[in-house]
Design a protein around this motif. Structure first.
Motif, PDB file in Angstrom:
ATOM      1  N   LYS A   1      24.865  22.440  18.539  1.00  0.00           N
ATOM      2  CA  LYS A   1      25.520  21.928  19.749  1.00  0.00           C
ATOM      3  C   LYS A   1      25.480  20.421  19.968  1.00  0.00           C
ATOM      4  O   LYS A   1      26.307  19.894  20.682  1.00  0.00           O
ATOM      5  N   GLN A   2      24.544  19.724  19.412  1.00  0.00           N
ATOM      6  CA  GLN A   2      24.473  18.275  19.642  1.00  0.00           C
ATOM      7  C   GLN A   2      24.540  17.548  18.303  1.00  0.00           C
ATOM      8  O   GLN A   2      24.333  18.141  17.263  1.00  0.00           O
ATOM      9  N   HIS A   3      24.790  16.254  18.389  1.00  0.00           N
ATOM     10  CA  HIS A   3      24.712  15.440  17.177  1.00  0.00           C
ATOM     11  C   HIS A   3      23.250  15.381  16.748  1.00  0.00           C
ATOM     12  O   HIS A   3      22.390  14.969  17.518  1.00  0.00           O
TER      13      HIS A   3
ATOM     14  N   LEU B   1      20.107  14.237  22.384  1.00  0.00           N
ATOM     15  CA  LEU B   1      19.711  14.493  23.772  1.00  0.00           C
ATOM     16  C   LEU B   1      18.196  14.601  23.909  1.00  0.00           C
ATOM     17  O   LEU B   1      17.688  14.928  24.968  1.00  0.00           O
TER      18      LEU B   1
ATOM     19  N   ALA C   1      19.365  11.792  27.783  1.00  0.00           N
ATOM     20  CA  ALA C   1      19.913  10.875  26.778  1.00  0.00           C
ATOM     21  C   ALA C   1      19.027   9.670  26.465  1.00  0.00           C
ATOM     22  O   ALA C   1      18.922   9.278  25.310  1.00  0.00           O
TER      23      ALA C   1
ATOM     24  N   PRO D   1      17.183  18.128  28.159  1.00  0.00           N
ATOM     25  CA  PRO D   1      18.186  17.162  27.716  1.00  0.00           C
ATOM     26  C   PRO D   1      18.136  15.881  28.541  1.00  0.00           C
ATOM     27  O   PRO D   1      18.207  15.927  29.766  1.00  0.00           O
TER      28      PRO D   1
ATOM     29  N   LEU E   1      16.309  16.759  22.393  1.00  0.00           N
ATOM     30  CA  LEU E   1      15.822  18.127  22.239  1.00  0.00           C
ATOM     31  C   LEU E   1      15.290  18.321  20.838  1.00  0.00           C
ATOM     32  O   LEU E   1      15.761  17.694  19.891  1.00  0.00           O
TER      33      LEU E   1
END
Lengths: 360, 433
Positions: B345-347, B23, B50, B48, B25
């Protein structure tokens, strides 16, 4: 008397090993009776005796439990009679409500989650920018209950079509489906004429979920089943709590059209419990029915009945369509590619160190 | 049924790691407690978004003004201050100046990024980076500070084609920062001289097996094995092989080891000069001794998603790994035990470790709370620390600054060659012994 003593001896005796001489034993008997009996049934070697002691213990436990339940019930009744707040009902401790705390559980106030949702592969379908279009195919040798299952699956998922697998590789079929603008690809895998796995591939680039499929019951084997209509179904997704669960839930959601036809009164449920996803397909109906409980106290009824009709709306369910259970085995990044694939989540045996840890 | 047994992770020593995700981040994870503590997310930088997903990241890990470079999906390479997350500059790698995203980035995104650790020649420069796109266009660019004149900002730059076909998946720059290695799907491992932009060496695929079956090259990760020797290369293939190449001796791999059955996605070298850490597409993490090609051991613990990036801490015996299961995990390399895991929390796409982090400075800055002086203090301290510990390195660096560019490289190369020869002899002797 002597016989009895002999028989009792092993039961009351401490675990074998520190067995004293007979006389000392007899003399000591009285003081020992006063302290709680430390002998476990499993420590008794004689089977008959062990059984007896075990049964006795069990009986006592049961009686105790019944007694406690009765006391609770009486307390509640008393409270009701006195017009007090009844004591709170005890909640049984289950594996689910003693689940290990998990940091991956989604919170409703998490902004990053929503940002992630907006960026993921299912967003186009879920925001109704594209209509879902599902291609269903099988493994190469499809027989037994496979075709019947697919037939019912096609009735469950609107806008789905079946394509014969032939001898094509799955990668070729993914390509084929991409060229025809399908949004998802479902593969039913059969083993020994029994469907045993389900592969859901989100297209064009999305993740691939591999589920184990078990406990399949087809429509004709369900008692009093109904036949579904061709309305767009409502979708119920229960208990997909963690990040992974959320993702899987969204993936399943993207198989179905997002604007249900409520007139059809059709519900498709995916209920997650302890990482098993239970699929059910129902029709429901709201019916007016006479209230039978109201007839007990006539005075109250007569006073109420003048203002209100003594009818109550009840909901009835009729199950239709297949019933099965899914368990997630892997979630792969990208479309189907077992050899070069990157996995987002793989179930590994070293994760099974606790019964109280769940991943969905 | 197995009983519940919770093995408490012992916690990790003071550490600061930065992770990047899909995202866009950048998250800062710190463990602050002195002997051992739990790592936690301290800060999150960026919003965030994409299209601004980070594909690669690189940290110029030095005591004085460290710089973090991130390659975003829209083709922009951003330079940030890893201490406070300030964006220092953003450069479009392909277009050459700070331009917004264009269409070329979509069809040919950046694949790899390396920010050079040595200081720029004059102080107006922020840093120099080497970036390579998937189609094999490599760029070396210098980025000037914002306040310098904008058009002249992009200093010496060069670009070359690594290959015409295939997709580049990794690149690695050796410790002396004069050689770069590329590889990818359909591209054999190449070694390039950065100063002259010329290919020095390329690998040859191994012979076909007994059935004469030949597998097309597909390299997914690679690194230089030793710090002072650019000639030993470890490259990992999609075909789950770890290969050791010695560019001085032959073009085919010296050692090739299979590891399990999923493609290897990340590799990191150990400063001891013979161990490597590899991570696979199914989340297996293992370490290999590349002198013998033996598996030293696996890092076991609930790692369930593909590993995208591994970093070794330069001093402490730690590695950090991150990947698609959204966890940053910190492992002890000696015991191979999980020290700490942080859910992000994110990939995640990349992780870097800021090795000049220590808790004492943190406390100092805390006491002086809202001030820019804290950073300064920190820098000074670090300088001191650095001087005492790595005296010789600094000296070489200083020399480098004085010399002109070309000279520097030749001298360096000679040095490294001598050193490596010495090392080789030593190692041979050891083997004999």
């Amino acid at each position: 008397m002597a016989k009895e003593r002999k028989r009792r001896q092993p039961a009351d005796a401490p675990p074998p090993g520190d067995d004293d001489e007979g006389r000392d034993h007899r003399r000591e008997k009285k003081p020992r009776k006063e302290r709680p009996d430390p002998v476990l049934p499993s420590q008794i070697k004689n089977k008959d005796k062990r059984k007896e002691v075990h049964a006795k213990l069990k009986r006592e436990k049961k009686a105790q439990k019944r007694k406690l339940a009765r006391e609770r019930g009486q307390a509640a009744q008393r409270a009701v009679e006195l017009g007090e707040q009844p004591p709170e009902k005890l909640v049984p401790r289950t594996i689910e409500n003693t689940r290990e705390p998990d940091e991956t559980v989604c919170r409703p106030d998490d902004q990053e989650l929503f940002a992630g949702n907006d960026a993921d592969e299912f967003n186009a379908v879920l925001k109704q920018q594209t209509t879902p279009k599902v291609l269903i195919t099988t493994c190469r040798f499809n027989s037994g209950r496979g075709p019947a299952f697919i037939e019912e699956l096609m009735q469950v998922i609107p806008n789905s079509c079946y394509v014969k697998r032939g001898t094509y590789e799955l990668k070729k079929i993914v390509e084929y489906a991409n060229n025809r603008d399908f949004t998802s690809l479902v593969v039913v895998h059969t083993n020994r004429r029994e469907p045993d796995a389900l592969l859901i591939i989100n297209l064009p680039a999305g993740p691939t979920a591999h589920f184990k499929l078990s406990k399949l019951i087809l429509r004709k084997d369900i008692k009093n089943h109904g036949n579904p209509t061709s309305h767009k179904p409502e979708l119920v997704l229960n208990n997909f709590t963690t990040r992974l669960g959320h993702r899987v839930g969204r993936m399943i959601q993207s198989l179905f059209p997002q604007e249900p036809n409520f007139r059809g009164r059709r519900v498709v449920t995916f209920h997650n419990q302890r990482d098993y996803i239970f699929f059910r397909h129902h029709r429901y109906i709201f019916e007016m029915k006479e209230n039978k409980i109201a007839s007990k106290d006539k005075k109250a009824k007569t006073s109420e009945s003048k203002s209100q009709p003594e009818k109550q709306v009840i909901c009835r369910l009729q199950e239709c369509g297949p019933r099965f259970t899914l368990k997630l085995l892997t979630l792969q990044h990208g479309t189907f590619d077992t050899k070069n694939g990157e996995y987002e989540w793989v179930h590994k045996p070293d994760m099974d160190t606790s019964r109280r840890r769940f991943f969905l | 049924m197995p009983r519940t047994s919770v093995v408490e992770s012992p916690g990790c020593p003071p550490l600061r790691a930065l992770t990047t995700d899909i995202l866009g981040l950048i998250k800062v994870v710190e463990a602050r407690t002195k002997p051992a503590g739990v790592a936690k997310v301290v800060e999150t930088w960026g919003a965030p978004d994409a299209p601004r997903a980070v594909l690669a990241a690189s940290l110029a890990d030095r005591a004085v003004d460290p710089v973090l470079a991130v390659a975003r999906k829209n083709g922009v390479v951003e330079l940030l201050n890893p201490l406070n997350g300030e964006t220092l500059a953003g450069v479009n790698a392909a277009a050459g100046r700070a331009a917004p995203a264009d269409s070329s980035a979509e069809e040919d995104p950046l694949a790899t990024l390396h920010l050079f650790r040595r200081h720029a020649l004059d102080s107006s420069m922020l840093g120099t980076f080497l970036a390579c796109t998937e189609k094999g266009k490599a760029y070396v660019k210098s980025v000037a500070k914002e306040n310098a004149s904008s058009d002249m900002a992009v200093g010496p730059s060069s670009s070359w084609d690594v290959s015409n076909s295939g997709t580049v998946q990794f690149s690695s720059v050796d410790a002396g920062e004069s050689y770069a290695m590329f590889g990818g799907k359909g591209i054999e491992v190449n070694l390039w001289d950065i100063t002259s932009c010329s290919k020095i060496w390329s690998a040859k695929s191994p012979r076909g097996n007994s059935l004469q079956i030949f597998t097309a090259p597909w390299f997914t990760a690679g690194t230089f094995l030793c710090k002072d020797d650019h000639r030993k290369i470890v490259a990992c293939t999609n075909n789950h092989q770890v290969r050791l190449y010695d560019t001085a001796s032959q073009r085919r791999p010296v050692i090739s080891v299979d590891f399990r059955e999923s493609p290897i996605k990340a590799v990191a070298e150990d400063p001891n000069g013979h161990a490597v850490y590899i991570g696979t597409g199914r989340g297996d993490l293992a370490s290999f001794d590349m002198r013998t090609g033996k598996l030293l051991g696996c890092f076991v613990g609930k790692c369930s998603g593909s590993i995208r990036s591994i970093v070794r801490h330069p001093e402490l015996p730690l590695i950090a790994s991150c990947g698609l299961d959204s966890y940053l995990r910190i492992w002890d390399t000696n015991t191979r035990q999980l020290l700490s895991a942080v859910f992000l929390k994110q990939h995640l796409t990349a992780v870097v470790i800021d090795s000049y982090f220590s808790t004492e400075e943190l406390e100092e800055t805390k006491s002086k709370q809202p001030d820019p002086v804290g950073a300064e203090v920190r820098k000074e301290r670090k300088e001191k620390k650095n001087r005492t510990s790595e005296m010789d390195e600094d000296e070489t660096r200083m020399l480098d600054h004085d010399d002109s560019d070309s000279e520097m490289h030749t001298s360096k190369r000679k040095k490294s060659g001598e050193k490596s020869k010495g090392m080789k002899k030593k190692s041979k002797k050891q083997q004999v012994a």
